[in-house]
Motif scaffolding. Structure first.
Motif, PDB file in Angstrom:
ATOM      1  N   THR A 106      15.361   5.730  -6.134  1.00 33.24           N
ATOM      2  CA  THR A 106      14.684   6.539  -7.136  1.00 33.24           C
ATOM      3  C   THR A 106      13.953   5.641  -8.126  1.00 33.24           C
ATOM      4  N   ASN A 114       4.097  11.485  -9.230  1.00 33.81           N
ATOM      5  CA  ASN A 114       4.546  12.880  -9.211  1.00 33.81           C
ATOM      6  C   ASN A 114       6.005  12.986  -8.761  1.00 33.81           C
ATOM      7  N   LEU A 115       6.818  13.693  -9.568  1.00 29.20           N
ATOM      8  CA  LEU A 115       8.256  13.773  -9.311  1.00 29.20           C
ATOM      9  C   LEU A 115       8.569  14.454  -7.979  1.00 29.20           C
ATOM     10  N   GLU A 116       7.853  15.513  -7.715  1.00 33.47           N
ATOM     11  CA  GLU A 116       8.084  16.254  -6.461  1.00 33.47           C
ATOM     12  C   GLU A 116       7.736  15.373  -5.252  1.00 33.47           C
ATOM     13  N   ASP A 117       6.632  14.644  -5.384  1.00 35.28           N
ATOM     14  CA  ASP A 117       6.230  13.720  -4.314  1.00 35.28           C
ATOM     15  C   ASP A 117       7.295  12.658  -4.085  1.00 35.28           C
ATOM     16  N   LYS A 118       7.870  12.172  -5.184  1.00 39.18           N
ATOM     17  CA  LYS A 118       8.908  11.139  -5.089  1.00 39.18           C
ATOM     18  C   LYS A 118      10.094  11.626  -4.278  1.00 39.18           C
ATOM     19  N   GLU A 119      10.516  12.860  -4.597  1.00 37.91           N
ATOM     20  CA  GLU A 119      11.683  13.422  -3.901  1.00 37.91           C
ATOM     21  C   GLU A 119      11.404  13.583  -2.410  1.00 37.91           C
ATOM     22  N   LYS A 120      10.209  14.059  -2.114  1.00 35.37           N
ATOM     23  CA  LYS A 120       9.850  14.237  -0.702  1.00 35.37           C
ATOM     24  C   LYS A 120       9.822  12.886   0.018  1.00 35.37           C
ATOM     25  N   LYS A 123      13.181  11.533   0.947  1.00 37.03           N
ATOM     26  CA  LYS A 123      13.740  12.158   2.154  1.00 37.03           C
ATOM     27  C   LYS A 123      13.149  11.501   3.411  1.00 37.03           C
TER      28      LYS A 123
ATOM     29  N   THR B  46       5.676  18.046   8.477  1.00 39.01           N
ATOM     30  CA  THR B  46       6.104  17.930   7.079  1.00 39.01           C
ATOM     31  C   THR B  46       6.460  16.483   6.760  1.00 39.01           C
ATOM     32  N   ASP B  50       4.580  14.455   3.827  1.00 41.08           N
ATOM     33  CA  ASP B  50       5.358  14.021   2.653  1.00 41.08           C
ATOM     34  C   ASP B  50       5.432  12.502   2.513  1.00 41.08           C
TER      35      ASP B  50
END
Lengths: 181, 201
Positions: A106, A114-120, A123, B46, B50
């Motif tokens: 993290t 972008n926080l959402e991009d980071k999380e994706k 993964k 996806t 991503d």
């Protein structure tokens, strides 16, 4: 921005035009970074390898033989340096030199705003890191970079049959990891 | 063969042209197969979308200047190392490289016993290992530098009884060189720990 213009830039650089080298780096830096990052799984290591690739390009462009595209040549260098980097880390761990704790991904993902991009992205990295290095390399080159088996074979020196088998196992493992989440 | 296996074989191009044609016809007829096929493609799609978010442009802009600066410090690091303590440090690293490239291990698989035997015969001291650490951590005198054509280490090889042929091809841009690390990937975590403890003692 076709093959010829890449070659043209290399020729200009070989003729002493430093600006041409800057243009080559500008053109490929993001691809180099992302390939290294997918191979290594975090920003710090990817940054280290990206810089190494630029240094190698600077030193070794004079040996570029124009038989392959500059694009595939750069990917080959990035792949090999990433694998070397992983091995070097293993050697350091082997001799207990690397006492640094595993860095939190993290924290490392800070080049992505972008926080959402980071999380994706985390993964994706987790899924990729679940693969053995060889399978990871083939999967990345084929799935993300869109290289054909023939091109990957030229880059890695591996037989197409082996690459297909590696890709098959990588696909299976990646899907298992994604489905487990 | 399960639907999933068929799909993965198709996507990996592991089918013969005839099998491929049969699969594509089946895909049109079998709703369950189509559903699974679309689901797998969706997940892979996806994963791809991503995987490459927008990067900080300042970081990208600074890459080249940082690489140039690193190149300069590397040069001075190598020169410093060569002037004051090059032989031992380089040799230690080369011994380790020789270990990893040596043909002395069966099928490229390094066993704990073989490594122990090598280490006990190589006369490596804690000081040597510390120097190696310094090379790696401070001078950044890494595999890339060792491979420099400017550094002739023939005498150092001789001093340690290493034949250049034992070290093998040290071109790390060459895929073959990477392959030679195969055995490292076969070494288990427990073997790593055992060896580490031996060295510490």
């Amino acid at each position: 921005m076709g093959l010829n213009s890449d070659f043209e830039l290399v020729r200009k650089y070989l003729d002493g035009d430093e600006q041409a080298f800057n243009e080559i780096v500008h053109r490929f830096r993001e691809k180099i970074y992302w390939h290294a990052r997918r191979m290594l799984g975090n920003h710090l290591d990817a940054d280290e390898v990206t810089q190494e690739v630029i240094i190698v390009l600077y030193k070794k462009l004079k040996t570029f033989n124009f038989n392959s595209s500059l694009y595939t040549w750069i990917y080959r260098i990035t792949s090999n340096l990433s694998i070397n980097y992983l091995n070097k880390k293993k050697i350091k761990k082997f001799f207990s030199f690397d006492d640094t704790p595993q860095t939190d991904l993290t924290e490392n993902a800070d080049m992505v705003k972008n926080l959402e991009d980071k999380e994706k992205l985390e993964k994706v990295e987790k899924a990729l890191q679940s693969l053995p290095v060889k399978q990871r390399e083939v999967f990345i080159l084929r799935h993300f970079e869109g290289f054909s088996y023939k091109e990957i074979s030229e880059m890695t020196g591996k037989k197409i049959g082996t690459l297909k088998a590696n890709y098959f196992h990588a696909l299976n493992k990646i899907l298992e990891t994604v489905e487990d989440e | 063969m399960s639907n999933r296996e068929k799909i993965l074989k198709y996507l990996s191009e592991l089918m013969t042209p005839e099998e491929e044609r049969e699969f594509e016809i089946l895909l049109e007829q079998d709703k369950q197969l189509r559903k699974e096929f679309d689901a797998i493609n969706g997940k892979l799609g996806t994963l791809k979308s991503d995987s490459e978010p927008e990067l900080d442009q300042t970081y990208l802009a600074n890459l080249l200047p940082r690489a140039r600066s690193k190149m300069e410090s590397k040069k001075s690091g190598i020169l410093f190392g060569l002037k004051f303590a090059p032989q031992l440090t380089a040799v230690v690293f080369l011994i380790l490289s020789a270990l990893f490239f040596s043909n002395g291990f069966n099928n490229n698989t390094l066993t704990f016993d073989e490594l122990q035997k090598f280490l006990s015969s190589s006369n490596l001291t804690a000081q040597d290992l510390n120097r190696l650490d310094l090379i790696l951590e401070e001078n950044d005198f890494d595999l890339l530098s060792i491979n420099s054509e400017d550094i002739d280490l023939t005498n150092e090889f001789n001093a340690f009884g290493i034949k250049p042929s034992d070290v093998g091809q040290l071109d790390f841009y060459d895929v073959t060189g990477v392959e030679d690390y195969e055995y490292l990937n076969n070494l288990s975590e427990s073997d790593f720990k055992k060896i580490t403890n031996e060295i510490k003692e």
